[in-house]
Design an enzyme around this catalytic site. Structure first.
Site, PDB file in Angstrom:
ATOM      1  N   ASP A   1      40.306  42.928  51.771  1.00 58.31           N
ATOM      2  CA  ASP A   1      39.944  41.535  51.519  1.00 58.31           C
ATOM      3  C   ASP A   1      38.437  41.476  51.228  1.00 58.31           C
ATOM      4  OD1 ASP A   1      40.069  38.788  51.349  1.00 58.31           O
ATOM      5  OD2 ASP A   1      40.700  38.460  53.417  1.00 58.31           O
TER       6      ASP A   1
ATOM      7  N   GLU B   1      35.223  40.887  46.479  1.00 59.08           N
ATOM      8  CA  GLU B   1      34.718  40.384  45.194  1.00 59.08           C
ATOM      9  C   GLU B   1      33.360  40.982  44.786  1.00 59.08           C
ATOM     10  OE1 GLU B   1      37.792  38.048  46.831  1.00 59.08           O
ATOM     11  OE2 GLU B   1      35.816  38.371  47.700  1.00 59.08           O
TER      12      GLU B   1
ATOM     13  N   ASP C   1      43.071  32.160  49.411  1.00 58.10           N
ATOM     14  CA  ASP C   1      43.072  31.179  50.502  1.00 58.10           C
ATOM     15  C   ASP C   1      43.605  29.827  50.046  1.00 58.10           C
ATOM     16  OD1 ASP C   1      41.993  33.209  51.970  1.00 58.10           O
ATOM     17  OD2 ASP C   1      39.948  32.465  51.897  1.00 58.10           O
TER      18      ASP C   1
END
Length: 981
Positions: A560, A563, A638
């Site tokens: 996770d 980015e 999310d």
């Protein structure tokens, strides 16, 4: 008086609290740029506006020097000359057009001065001088073999024409001045480069301080910056050069040591109204226009992987991943382009309708889709796909970037996750309650709280004192554990992982080339530089069972925040002038950063196993780029527990699938918030048809495991889960198809029916692979029926999957009942055969040796076919032939007398080159059989038959039980063959 003041304070406090709560439930727009806050986006848009406003008087400053044009071994090379400063200067831009064996063309433009390192960097930066050319090393894995038989024909000094492609029916018509390319198929232009004259390649130039320029100017002379032409900004007094040399946002200043360097190009799809792709965005499947207008966007689609908290619907705003693949589709024709650039990218979309008859009032005209692509840095590098089918596009794209991973079988089951299961006893309790409720699942997940103080590769000794015992219980039922490991490493003393990261220079550096420190979940953190080969080797070592105590072969990974998410960084990510291995700036590699981290984890999972018996890794990623499909699964991030997020999940996942990334899903139930019982139930019913099926929830949300509700909602959720498990053979076969051909697992209507214009914009119903299963989930509150569109299929009726009610595909919608406590509306298209398993089990592993059922949906000619693929579900032995791959075909006899027709079901072995591994695998599966065949649409003349004849590979015929069931009240007749073997 005091009471009054106290009341006023209370009102003020409540007002502030409500304001905070409202903000907490929505994306923080101020944290993310719009186009007018991005220097290069603004410049490229203004450049396009100037060219458009100038009309026929616009002279693009780029021309191909025809004297430099040559073609050899399937590549055309030349030099584009950019004219600057009112013709007083020029810039040389090397051009390479590669014609590939597949029929794909690749157009690459570089900048000679940067290429040769003949520029000066500002601020003494150690960054590389070249335009970044390394993205293909991470993305492209094949398909680059050049077509040695291309045919070049130069008509004159104005243009060069090259014929290419397997049939030589593709043409690249290259106009020299101004430079442009038309790509044709069968003499018709399909894609046009620079037909609008918006090509822009910001060349290097030294910065001249404004004060110096003004002091050198003579009185009355126009300022130099007002005279420049050919630059991607209008030459007027409003130009702000500060976005050339530095740019500030969110308290961070980007120093831009190389100055302005964006690349931009207009790409037009003449005659194409619909364009798809360029995920990830929360909007419709058919992409909207971005220059304003009723129901359209006023911002370009943005690709800049970002941690977007509680993202909004119906917006071109960037999200967590980027795949710059766009497909244009019209009736019976699909084309596409792939923009290979890992820097921040924006795409404008505009549509113009033309009509040959001015009195037609727009009826019968054609629509051109004009797109404008621009990236902040890097090469101009574009692949062109001329189709003509959607299958051609995705196969050629997958040859280049890699096919979807064939997952381990367990990964297609149901995944149970929340932030966080708080102890190992909590995990075991959840596991036991699934069993007690007879609800199947395969994987339970642990978020960051399993660690000691958010330090990866550790366990919280108080709450997870016995991770091995926890996993032993899971393993006893064939279940797995997934744990989270993110790229940020906690900056804390006496933590060996961060000590090694720092001492061996394995982290990402800041602009001064010192290790970059930022903030994420652990607080002060450093980030692993997965571009660094030494960091990759180190990362692999961390996952060894001897180093990561408490993990087992059944422990898998979740990456996770890759980015990367940096809480105190600009746009919640990393400064663009940070430096990676090789001194490439982060701006150059941002969108591919997440891929490199997942690659490191994927390689680490391979390395931890015995190299003689490797198993397929499972890794879930939030950030992705083209090529990430080779490494595992993704999810849409999310989302919220709301109906609009459920509705948006379908087009979002469809877009992932047509962009080559089939293994995709959305958090069932919504990550943030608490779904109503109705919403949660409907989400499970829809999620059972996501390729990646996981429920997830925020730490502040209520527990919502599917066994918890006692008011009747457990039953429909359990039915949805059991339906998923019964269809696992069909899902696994569909994933094998994606793995070998690139074709999506979840297919939109336009992909399956490319001639049916009524389906081109539909994005709330879809097919599952080649199964013919057409799914229309309930996506709105309070709805108990759905209108499903059935394309014109005169030879293939549709049957309700559960009741066998029959519908005609005539290009109209039909209403299907969809009660909350029933099933998701699913139809079977006639002509298909679906494999399933009907015995409920606790996990997919326990189903391995269960028998199969074939469901045969006949078309009007009494025919059907389908495939079944089986392997061991975990290893790479299938690559050596250890698999079973069968094609089933049912056909009726050719006798025109329908009353005397019989049917023949043939099983064809598609493993045409068996090996010793094939033989060994067949022995392990010798007791697995087909226990039942269900034939939907059974012929009337079969009524009264009691037996069917089975013949197997040289064995004697044997008779098995056959039962015919008549049609009633709009339902098809159906028959059952028992124990055919």
């Amino acid at each position: 008086m005091f009471a009054s003041r106290a009341g006023a304070c209370l009102v003020l406090f409540l007002s502030l609290l409500l304001t905070f709560l409202n903000l907490a439930g929505a994306v923080k727009h101020e944290n993310f740029k719009t186009c007018d806050q991005s220097g290069f986006c603004t410049r490229n848009r203004r450049y396009a506006d100037k060219a458009t406003a100038s009309g026929s008087s616009w002279t693009p400053p780029y021309q191909l020097d025809f004297k430099t044009v040559s073609i050899k071994n399937g590549q055309l090379t030349g030099v584009i000359i950019k004219t600057i400063d009112n013709g007083s200067g020029t810039v040389r831009l090397p051009l390479v057009i590669s014609f590939l064996d597949s029929g794909v063309a690749r157009v690459t433009v570089d900048e000679e001065k940067r290429q040769k390192g003949e520029i000066e960097l500002r601020h003494g930066s150690p960054a590389r001088k070249e335009r970044y050319n390394g993205v293909q090393d991470w993305v492209i894995v094949g398909g680059l073999t050049l077509d040695q038989d291309v045919v070049k024909r130069t008509t004159d000094q104005d243009e060069t024409i090259v014929s290419y492609g397997p049939k030589k029916n593709f043409q690249a018509v290259i106009k020299h001045a101004p430079f442009s390319i038309d790509f044709r198929r069968d003499e018709e232009t399909q894609i046009r480069f620079n037909s609008k004259g918006w090509l822009s390649m910001e060349h290097w130039r030294p910065k001249v301080d404004r004060e110096q320029k003004e002091s050198e100017q003579k009185e009355g002379e126009q300022k130099e910056e007002e005279q420049k032409e050919g630059e991607p900004a209008p030459p007027d007094s409003t130009e702000d050069e500060s976005t050339w040399w530095e740019e500030s946002f969110g308290g961070n200043t980007d120093t831009k040591p190389r100055g302005p360097e964006s690349v931009g190009l207009d790409i037009t799809f003449p005659g194409y109204e619909h364009v798809y792709g360029i995920p990830e965005h929360a909007g419709p499947l058919s992409l909207k226009q971005t220059r304003g207008g009723l129901g359209q966007y006023d911002q370009p689609y943005r690709l800049y992987n970002s941690d977007v908290f509680e993202y909004e619907m119906d917006t071109p705003m960037t999200l967590y991943g980027a795949i710059p693949l766009m497909q244009a589709h019209r009736k019976d024709s699909t084309v596409g382009i792939f923009w290979l650039n890992a820097a921040e990218t924006w795409i404008d979309i505009m549509k113009t309708k033309t009509s040959s008859n001015p009195l037609s009032l727009g009826i019968g005209g054609t629509t051109d889709t004009q797109t404008h692509w621009f990236s902040e840095s890097g090469l101009l590098d574009v692949f062109v796909f001329l189709g003509p089918t959607p299958k051609n596009i995705i196969q050629d794209y997958s040859e280049l970037t890699g096919f979807s991973q064939l997952p381990q079988h367990f990964a297609l089951g149901y995944h149970q996750c929340r932030w966080n299961y708080v102890t190992d006893e909590d995990v075991k309790d959840v596991d036991r309650k699934f069993d007690k409720s007879k609800i199947p699942y395969d994987v339970i997940w642990l978020d960051i709280e399993y660690t000691e103080g958010k330090k990866y590769f550790t366990w919280d000794k108080d709450n997870f004192p016995d991770p091995l015992g926890m996993q032993k219980q899971l393993d006893s039922h064939g279940r797995k554990l997934v744990i989270i490991v993110d790229p940020h490493i906690k900056n804390e003393g006496n933590y060996p992982v961060v000590d090694t990261l720092k001492s061996q220079n394995l982290g990402i550096n800041n602009k001064e080339n010192n290790i970059f420190e930022g903030w994420c979940w652990p607080g002060s953190s450093y980030w692993v530089d997965a571009f660094n080969p030494a960091a990759l080797a180190w990362w692999k070592s961390l996952f060894a069972y001897s180093n990561f105590a408490g993990t087992t072969p059944n422990t898998f990974l979740w990456n996770d925040m890759n980015e990367p998410s940096v809480f105190n960084g600009p746009e919640t990510t990393m400064p663009k002038d940070n430096l990676h291995f090789g001194n490439w700036e982060h701006r150059d590699v941002h969108n591919v950063n997440g891929l490199t981290f997942v690659n490191a984890t994927y390689e680490a999972l391979l390395a931890r196993d015995d190299p003689k018996h490797p198993r397929r890794p499972f890794v879930l990623t939030r950030s992705f780029y083209a090529g990430s499909q080779r490494q595992g699964a993704m999810w849409t991030g999310d989302n919220l527990a709301s109906w609009d997020h459920l509705e948006a999940s379908i087009p979002m996942i469809l877009n992932q699938n047509i962009a080559g990334f089939s293994f995709s899903g959305a958090d069932v139930g919504g990550f943030f918030g608490n779904p109503s019982k109705e919403l949660l139930t409907r989400w499970y019913q829809a999620g059972a048809f996501y390729p990646f099926f996981r429920a997830h929830a925020h730490i502040d949300s209520r527990r919502r495991e599917p066994y918890l509700d006692a008011s009747g909602y457990v039953e429909p959720i359990t039915q949805a889960l059991r339906l998923r498990y019964s269809l696992l053979p069909a899902w696994y076969t569909s994933f094998h198809t994606a793995h070998t051909t690139g074709e999506p697992v979840m297919r939109p209507m336009w992909y399956v029916h490319p001639s049916d214009e009524a389906g081109f914009a539909l994005d709330d119903q879809f097919y599952v692979g080649d199964t013919g299963l057409l799914v229309k989930p309930v996506l709105k509150e309070g709805v108990t029926s759905v209108d499903i569109y059935l394309p014109p299929t005169p030879n293939a009726p549709y049957y309700d999957y559960f009741t066998f009610e029959t519908y005609t595909g005539n290009g109209k919608t039909v209403k299907l009942d969809a009660p909350l406590h029933g099933h998701t509306p699913v139809l079977m298209q006639g002509g298909h055969i679906v494999s399933r398993k009907e015995r409920p089990r606790r996990s997919s592993a326990l189903m391995k040796f269960d028998p199969y059922t074939l469901v045969i949906a006949l078309d009007n000619a009494g025919r059907a076919e389908g495939e079944l693929y089986i392997d061991d579900g975990e290893s790479f032995e299938y690559q050596k032939g250890a698999y079973i791959h069968r094609r089933f075909r049912l056909s009726s006899s050719a006798d025109d007398n329908k009353e005397s027709r019989n049917a023949s079901l043939v099983s064809e072995d598609l493993n045409t080159a068996p090996t010793k591994q094939t033989t060994a695998f067949l022995k392990t599966m010798k007791d697995v059989r087909v226990e039942k065949i269900v034939i939907v649409g059974a012929l009337k003349e079969w009524e009264g038959k009691r037996e069917a004849v089975v013949t197997e590979d040289g064995e004697k015929e044997r008779k098995v039980a056959f039962k015919w069931n008549g049609s009633e009240k709009g339902k098809a007749a159906w028959a059952v063959v028992r124990d055919p073997g």
